[in-house]
Design an enzyme around this catalytic site. Structure first.
Site, mmCIF file in Angstrom:
data_model
loop_
_atom_site.group_PDB
_atom_site.id
_atom_site.type_symbol
_atom_site.label_atom_id
_atom_site.label_comp_id
_atom_site.label_asym_id
_atom_site.label_seq_id
_atom_site.Cartn_x
_atom_site.Cartn_y
_atom_site.Cartn_z
ATOM 1 N N CYS A 1 0.668 -1.302 0.134
ATOM 2 C CA CYS A 1 0.010 0.067 0.083
ATOM 3 C C CYS A 1 1.013 1.294 -0.002
ATOM 4 O O CYS A 1 1.647 1.498 0.628
ATOM 5 C CB CYS A 1 -0.867 0.175 1.016
ATOM 6 S SG CYS A 1 -2.109 -1.241 1.107
ATOM 7 N N ARG B 1 4.190 -0.172 -4.710
ATOM 8 C CA ARG B 1 3.862 -0.811 -3.503
ATOM 9 C C ARG B 1 2.481 -1.565 -3.467
ATOM 10 O O ARG B 1 2.314 -2.031 -2.409
ATOM 11 C CB ARG B 1 3.579 0.455 -2.505
ATOM 12 C CG ARG B 1 4.905 1.383 -2.222
ATOM 13 C CD ARG B 1 4.443 2.313 -1.392
ATOM 14 N NE ARG B 1 4.529 1.905 -0.017
ATOM 15 C CZ ARG B 1 5.484 2.170 0.855
ATOM 16 N NH1 ARG B 1 6.666 2.285 0.266
ATOM 17 N NH2 ARG B 1 5.296 1.821 1.939
ATOM 18 N N TRP C 1 -2.169 -3.043 -1.685
ATOM 19 C CA TRP C 1 -1.895 -4.438 -1.546
ATOM 20 C C TRP C 1 -2.766 -5.094 -0.908
ATOM 21 O O TRP C 1 -2.466 -4.967 0.544
ATOM 22 C CB TRP C 1 -0.206 -4.699 -1.467
ATOM 23 C CG TRP C 1 -0.007 -5.800 -1.649
ATOM 24 C CD1 TRP C 1 0.348 -6.451 -2.668
ATOM 25 C CD2 TRP C 1 0.391 -6.784 -0.592
ATOM 26 N NE1 TRP C 1 0.600 -7.689 -2.489
ATOM 27 C CE2 TRP C 1 1.045 -7.963 -1.041
ATOM 28 C CE3 TRP C 1 0.571 -6.732 0.896
ATOM 29 C CZ2 TRP C 1 1.421 -9.262 -0.513
ATOM 30 C CZ3 TRP C 1 1.262 -7.794 1.389
ATOM 31 C CH2 TRP C 1 1.613 -8.989 1.160
ATOM 32 N N ASN D 1 -2.047 2.545 5.312
ATOM 33 C CA ASN D 1 -0.864 1.421 5.004
ATOM 34 C C ASN D 1 -0.491 0.743 6.209
ATOM 35 O O ASN D 1 -0.164 1.321 7.197
ATOM 36 C CB ASN D 1 0.193 2.184 4.392
ATOM 37 C CG ASN D 1 1.457 1.138 4.150
ATOM 38 O OD1 ASN D 1 1.373 -0.046 3.908
ATOM 39 N ND2 ASN D 1 2.681 1.739 4.240
ATOM 40 N N GLY D 2 -0.726 -0.692 6.149
ATOM 41 C CA GLY D 2 -0.281 -1.433 7.405
ATOM 42 C C GLY D 2 -1.293 -2.442 7.706
ATOM 43 O O GLY D 2 -2.245 -2.745 7.125
ATOM 44 N N GLU E 1 18.014 -17.528 -6.575
ATOM 45 C CA GLU E 1 17.662 -16.185 -6.966
ATOM 46 C C GLU E 1 17.117 -16.311 -8.450
ATOM 47 O O GLU E 1 16.022 -15.622 -8.633
ATOM 48 C CB GLU E 1 18.618 -15.229 -6.880
ATOM 49 C CG GLU E 1 18.545 -13.945 -7.302
ATOM 50 C CD GLU E 1 17.332 -13.196 -6.858
ATOM 51 O OE1 GLU E 1 16.790 -13.518 -5.748
ATOM 52 O OE2 GLU E 1 16.878 -12.082 -7.163
ATOM 53 N N LYS F 1 13.309 -15.261 -9.231
ATOM 54 C CA LYS F 1 13.020 -14.494 -10.241
ATOM 55 C C LYS F 1 12.067 -14.784 -11.367
ATOM 56 O O LYS F 1 11.430 -14.108 -11.900
ATOM 57 C CB LYS F 1 14.504 -14.119 -10.962
ATOM 58 C CG LYS F 1 14.728 -12.638 -11.181
ATOM 59 C CD LYS F 1 14.895 -11.597 -10.392
ATOM 60 C CE LYS F 1 14.218 -11.734 -9.095
ATOM 61 N NZ LYS F 1 14.360 -10.933 -8.054
ATOM 62 N N GLU G 1 8.572 -15.259 -9.770
ATOM 63 C CA GLU G 1 8.034 -13.981 -9.631
ATOM 64 C C GLU G 1 7.451 -13.425 -10.815
ATOM 65 O O GLU G 1 6.120 -13.131 -10.685
ATOM 66 C CB GLU G 1 9.166 -13.091 -8.923
ATOM 67 C CG GLU G 1 9.563 -13.071 -7.732
ATOM 68 C CD GLU G 1 10.311 -12.163 -7.276
ATOM 69 O OE1 GLU G 1 10.432 -11.175 -6.320
ATOM 70 O OE2 GLU G 1 11.279 -12.014 -7.921
ATOM 71 N N HIS H 1 18.556 -36.311 -4.429
ATOM 72 C CA HIS H 1 17.806 -36.959 -3.079
ATOM 73 C C HIS H 1 16.386 -36.562 -3.029
ATOM 74 O O HIS H 1 15.806 -36.708 -1.854
ATOM 75 C CB HIS H 1 18.605 -36.401 -1.919
ATOM 76 C CG HIS H 1 20.012 -36.678 -1.783
ATOM 77 N ND1 HIS H 1 20.355 -38.067 -1.525
ATOM 78 C CD2 HIS H 1 21.235 -36.028 -1.943
ATOM 79 C CE1 HIS H 1 21.744 -38.226 -1.493
ATOM 80 N NE2 HIS H 1 22.157 -37.015 -1.724
ATOM 81 N N LYS I 1 6.315 -4.557 -3.797
ATOM 82 C CA LYS I 1 7.776 -4.358 -3.635
ATOM 83 C C LYS I 1 8.227 -4.403 -2.132
ATOM 84 O O LYS I 1 9.123 -4.879 -1.686
ATOM 85 C CB LYS I 1 8.096 -3.111 -4.408
ATOM 86 C CG LYS I 1 9.635 -2.809 -4.147
ATOM 87 C CD LYS I 1 10.219 -2.450 -5.542
ATOM 88 C CE LYS I 1 11.898 -2.707 -5.866
ATOM 89 N NZ LYS I 1 12.222 -3.794 -6.224
HETATM 90 C C1 G6P Z 1 9.240 -8.526 -1.448
HETATM 91 C C2 G6P Z 1 9.292 -8.320 -2.923
HETATM 92 C C3 G6P Z 1 10.706 -9.093 -3.042
HETATM 93 C C4 G6P Z 1 11.748 -8.463 -2.296
HETATM 94 C C5 G6P Z 1 11.411 -8.643 -0.744
HETATM 95 C C6 G6P Z 1 12.468 -8.102 0.371
HETATM 96 O O1 G6P Z 1 8.708 -9.901 -1.157
HETATM 97 O O2 G6P Z 1 8.745 -8.808 -3.668
HETATM 98 O O3 G6P Z 1 11.257 -8.488 -4.333
HETATM 99 O O4 G6P Z 1 13.078 -9.164 -2.393
HETATM 100 O O5 G6P Z 1 10.153 -7.957 -0.508
HETATM 101 O O6 G6P Z 1 12.364 -6.665 0.127
HETATM 102 P P1 G6P Z 1 13.613 -5.832 0.654
HETATM 103 O O7 G6P Z 1 13.273 -4.328 0.494
HETATM 104 O O8 G6P Z 1 13.632 -5.931 2.368
HETATM 105 O O9 G6P Z 1 14.671 -6.036 0.136
#
Ligand code: G6P
Length: 596
Positions: free
Chosen positions: A2, A27, A72, A96-97, A467, A471, A474, A490, A591
């Protein structure tokens, strides 16, 4: 997570808020809404979907004061009714929260006759304000915030007040002034072009913004003050500049992010700061590196490199686990919190938990004014610049560099730091070569048609495999996993068939031979395989065995994830585009996750 915004004293509140919401959309993008004060009343427009859905409805809105929200979803699915602002009686609120005690408050308010129109936790705030309002706005706000548990950044309109009220508790809010107008927003880029001077509100503060003046008080009603400074140039919001998506633009910015992070480490005397704190603490017995999502993956890579350099136990942990675990961390522990935004609730709380245990806390973050910097004893800057795409790319590479430099400084060998700084002078060129030379289109097509994509690696390549998998999931929603290459046999090998693709990452010659055996095992079972490797690292046989073979320039182990991740980011990006997904705003994600 948010985005909220408020303004007063502008020419057209709706247009100003709309512009700010566009910059806050990273956000959350489940719904958006705007409320303005006009002709003595509050007019609310809200819609499910992206901010752009508001445009036709706000054309006619007048007024010079208003609040806005981009959501969000946490409580209640994305819908028009659950969109903010929530308006009732004399008030309208954006939040927001999470209000953790919303259920009991909702029952109390419903028993008193309030009608709820949404399933959100946030709607209780607007009803509480009305309940406590007897013509004294400050009293109503104070009585309301004292009833709330959880995390909340709020912007509030009251039909009897010419401005807006902003409240900050555990979620970010920045206030700004400029051109006679007053503003508040969840982050600085949204205030760019609007505010000239800004101040970061502290937890437990309330701002009353009206008639060209902002006054502050705390939750007990005592006056508080904040220092304003010029809005930093670095907070300028990013624009696409000809790129089709922020994700590919930000991948192209990796060389600049690496260069800026390395030079900030030197110019901000980080090595000296680290040496001082290390001396003050009498050295460290162990290190915990913590983060969430992509930041956890850079933490994990750094832990491999850190243990080798420091020769003491260094482990990585997800912040959400650390904060609730009975950890053995103590006064001898160095706790490194890694967070692009510096606002991720789990990471900030994990850092606070480590501090309570007596640990020394270092924050590695891309946002200089973020919450995590207030918790840390030392801040190590990542200078990736504003990152808009929800999936982190350039900030990951910046984190790898900042963390490697941190460990090189802490190992007290001046040659380790010197040689790393020297290598960093050419690392950007290696990344540029990887970005321009990698041919990922065929692999991306294979990913797009695969039932599952598995990423494998050993040593430093294992966190990169995680990672790469994150990616791809996501942004393209293609399922899969990241795995230590040795573990595949395994269990996960049971999933391998002709419909799957395995991507092996190899940046070390010796370990490469071991990973090559895993690729053999996959191919023997009919699985398709791709290899991403440092030049000269993969055994020759692998070139023939794997269907796809991608080489990138080699570098030292500690910095290797910053280069080897690039083909994986490009593969994820192209797969998303091939499948028609929006790589910048993947479904269900935000994000910056500022709630648990
Ligand atoms: C969210 C985002 C990720 C990010 C993570 C940590 O889940 O979707 O892309 O890596 O938060 O965010 P930060 O700002 O703490 O790196």
């Amino acid at each position: 997570m948010c985005g909220i915004i408020g303004c007063t004293g502008v020419k057209c509140a709706a247009k100003t808020l709309y512009r700010g919401l566009e910059d806050l959309e990273y956000r959350g993008y489940d719904s958006a809404g705007i409320a303005v004060l006009d002709c003595g009343g509050i007019i609310t427009v809200k819609r499910k979907g992206r901010v752009a859905a508001l445009l036709p409805a706000i054309e006619e809105l007048g007024g010079t004061t208003g609040i806005g929200h981009t959501r969000w979803a946490t409580h209640g699915r994305p819908s028009d009714a659950n969109a903010h602002p929530h308006t009732a009686g004399a008030f309208s609120v954006v939040h927001n929260g999470i209000i953790e005690n919303y259920a009991e408050l909702k029952k109390e308010l419903a028993d008193e006759g309030c009608t709820f129109f949404s399933q959100t936790d946030s709607e209780v705030v607007v009803h509480l304000l009305n309940k406590y309002y007897r013509g004294d706005l400050k009293e109503a706000v104070l009585s309301t915030v004292r009833r709330l548990r959880g995390a909340f950044a709020l912007c509030i309109l009251c039909k009897d007040y010419s401005g807006f009220v902003a409240v900050k508790y555990c979620n970010p809010i920045i206030v700004g002034t400029g051109g006679g107008a007053l503003f508040a927003a969840s982050d600085m880029p949204a205030l760019c072009g609007l505010a000239e001077n800004v101040a970061v509100m502290q937890d437990g503060q309330i701002a009353f913004a009206a008639e060209g003046k902002i006054t502050f008080c705390d939750f007990s009603g005592e006056a508080a003050s904040l220092t304003f400074s010029t809005l930093p140039v670095s907070a300028r919001p990013a624009r696409l500049c000809g790129f089709p998506h922020y994700m590919i633009k930000e991948i192209n910015e990796i060389p600049a992010a690496i260069k800026a992070t390395a030079s900030a480490f030197t110019s901000e005397n980080c090595a000296e700061k680290l040496a001082r704190i290390q001396k003050k603490r009498g050295g460290f017995t162990d290190v915990v590196v913590c983060g969430c999502g992509t930041a956890f993956h850079s933490a994990l890579a750094a832990a491999y490199c850190g243990e080798e350099l420091l020769k003491i136990p260094v482990r990585a942990e997800t912040a959400g686990e650390f904060r609730y675990r009975k950890s053995s961390a103590g006064a001898g522990t160095l706790f490194i919190a890694v967070s692009q935004s510096g606002e991720t609730a789990d990471t900030v709380e994990a850092a606070r938990a480590a501090k309570r245990l007596g640990a020394c806390v270092i924050a590695v973050t891309n946002v200089a004014y973020s919450a995590i910097t207030g918790v840390a004893d030392v801040v190590i800057p990542v200078r990736a610049g504003v990152e808009i795409c929800v999936a982190a790319t350039k900030s990951y590479c910046g984190q790898i560099v900042a963390l490697a430099l941190t460990f090189a400084s802490l190992c007290q060998s001046s040659s380790a730091l010197k040689s790393m700084l020297k290598e960093l002078k050419t690392l950007g060129a290696a990344c540029s070569a990887a970005i321009t030379d990698c041919r990922v289109e065929d692999v991306a097509r294979a990913c797009a048609s695969s039932s599952g994509v598995y990423f494998i690696g050993r040593g430093m390549d294992y966190p990169v495999a995680l990672e790469g998998s994150l990616k791809l999931k996501e942004v393209s929603y293609v399922p899969g996993e990241g795995y230590p290459a040795g573990e595949l046999k395994h269990g996960t090998i049971a999933l391998i068939d002709g419909g799957t693709l395995t991507v092996a990452i190899i940046t070390d010659k010796t370990l490469g031979e071991k990973t090559a055996s895993a690729v053999e095992q996959i191919c023997s079972r009919g699985g398709r395989a791709a290899v991403v490797c440092f030049k000269g690292c993969a055994p020759l046989s692998l070139k023939e065995r794997a269907e796809f073979f991608i080489e990138v320039p080699a570098c030292s182990a500690c910095l290797s994830p910053a280069v080897s991740v690039i083909p994986l980011q490009l593969i994820a990006y192209r797969t998303a585009v091939i499948l028609g997904r929006d790589p910048d705003k993947p479904r269900n994600l935000a994000k910056s996750v500022t709630v648990e």
